[in-house]
Design an enzyme around this catalytic site. Structure first.
Site, PDB file in Angstrom:
ATOM      1  N   LYS A 202      37.002   7.077 111.303  1.00  0.00           N
ATOM      2  CA  LYS A 202      38.307   7.199 111.952  1.00  0.00           C
ATOM      3  C   LYS A 202      38.103   7.129 113.466  1.00  0.00           C
ATOM      4  CE  LYS A 202      42.277  10.200 112.561  1.00  0.00           C
ATOM      5  NZ  LYS A 202      43.076  11.302 112.028  1.00  0.00           N
ATOM      6  N   LYS A 256      39.993   3.622 109.502  1.00  0.00           N
ATOM      7  CA  LYS A 256      41.295   3.834 110.139  1.00  0.00           C
ATOM      8  C   LYS A 256      41.163   3.714 111.648  1.00  0.00           C
ATOM      9  CE  LYS A 256      44.598   7.531 110.753  1.00  0.00           C
ATOM     10  NZ  LYS A 256      44.804   8.945 110.658  1.00  0.00           N
ATOM     11  N   TYR A 321      52.843   2.159 105.429  1.00  0.00           N
ATOM     12  CA  TYR A 321      54.254   2.553 105.456  1.00  0.00           C
ATOM     13  C   TYR A 321      55.125   1.461 104.849  1.00  0.00           C
ATOM     14  CZ  TYR A 321      52.274   6.071 108.469  1.00  0.00           C
ATOM     15  OH  TYR A 321      51.500   7.093 108.946  1.00  0.00           O
TER      16      TYR A 321
END
Ligand code: PBG
Length: 333
Positions: A202, A256, A321
């Site tokens: 990340k 990510k 999303y």
């Protein structure tokens, strides 16, 4: 792989692109609704489901709204939903105690979704930022994010979520040693089958801005997250982090953000061959939607192209999303 390529005109690579049927046959990667994990925001602050301003089409859901969202996702065939809480600033403390409250919004929503939609897998977020008065993922002492005591908090949080019925725990905090500590605590508390999808690689990214607005952490955050999240310039370090998290007991790993880090996805998949996921983060979504709203890009086309890029880069799935919109398109609804 060495392509065998006779010289032109024996080889005409356009032959396989001539018709939709031929293109279908020659297609190397496919995207399925089964590859999608849908992140949703939940809150018990507002009465109605409210839209996140920088993320058109994305809402903060009440408990009832979250159950409806999970029902809708299950109907579309989406296998998993991931919960991110927006907490009332009044419950945020320096000690982040709300994070492992069995009655916090996340744990109540887990139980409500499990009761209403048992077939959908529930993923959670493990990090202190939604509950932290200073917006960091870990406890802060004298301006430093302290690792080992944060890990103890994260373990409490993990057990509370597992007790509530979470299927997949998602540690997004980037502390050292948290996967091993969580795995040991899960085993010791009888949660042998709870899976861990580690946010292993990340990055300290500028693409999280809209998310921090959505969970209400932007106002609280002092400074940046560079002492725990990765330097965007690094790639070998991502391999070390993934190796470490797998060795400590992670079942799946994540890279990510997504699109700016497809090279990392590919390296992780090639090197380890484990279930590998990418998170197409809030800023990637906001960027796409802003261009769409200006009429500069085509929504459906860039949504599907960006999701396919993760499959091409070796990912088994993607947190996005766009999940419900992509699922509808994939089902021709
Ligand atoms: N634990 C924090 C967390 N968990 C998921 C995201 C970002 C997700 C997104 O941008 O969509 C973040 C933001 C951060 O690290 O500041």
């Amino acid at each position: 792989m060495t392509p065998i390529l006779p010289p032109f005109p024996h080889s005409r690579l356009r032959r396989l692109r001539r018709t939709p049927a031929l293109r279908d046959l020659a297609q190397e990667n496919r995207l399925s609704v089964k590859d999608l994990i849908w992140p949703i925001f939940i809150t018990d602050v507002a009465g109605a489901d409210v839209e996140v301003p920088s993320m058109p089409g994305v809402f903060r859901h009440t408990l009832e709204g979250a159950v409806r969202a999970a029902e809708g996702a299950a109907r579309l065939g989406i296998p998993a939903i991931c919960l991110f809480p927006y907490t009332d600033p009044a419950v945020k403390t320096e000690g982040c105690e709300e994070a492992w409250n069995p009655e916090n919004i996340t744990n109540r929503v887990i139980r409500a979704i499990k009761a209403a939609v048992p077939e959908i897998a529930i993923m959670t977020d493990i990090a202190l930022d939604p509950y932290n008065a200073n917006g960091h993922d870990g406890l802060v002492r004298d301006g430093e994010i302290i690792n080992d005591e944060t890990v103890e908090c994260l373990v409490r949080m993990a057990i509370a979520q597992a007790d509530a019925g979470a299927d997949i725990l998602g540690p997004s905090d980037m502390m050292d040693g948290r996967i091993g500590a969580m795995r040991a605590a899960l085993e010791a508390s009888g949660h042998r089958d709870v899976t861990i999808l580690s946010y292993a690689a990340k990055y300290a990214s500028g693409f999280y801005g809209p998310f921090r607005d959505a969970v209400g952490a932007s106002g609280a955050l002092k400074g940046d997250k560079k002492t725990y999240q990765m330097n965007p310039a690094n790639a070998d370090e991502a391999i070390r982090l993934v190796a470490r998290d797998l060795a400590e007991g992670a079942d799946m790993v994540m890279v990510k953000p997504g699109m700016p880090y497809l090279d990392i996805c590919r390296r992780v998949k090639d090197q380890f061959g484990v279930p590998t996921y990418a998170y197409q983060v809030s800023g990637e979504y906001a960027m796409a939607m802003a261009a769409v709203q200006n009429g500069w890009l085509d929504h459906d086309q860039i949504m599907m192209e960006s999701l396919m890029s993760f499959r091409r880069a070796g990912c088994d799935g993607v947190l996005t999303y766009f999940a419900p919109k992509a699922a509808k398109l994939l089902a021709n609804l």
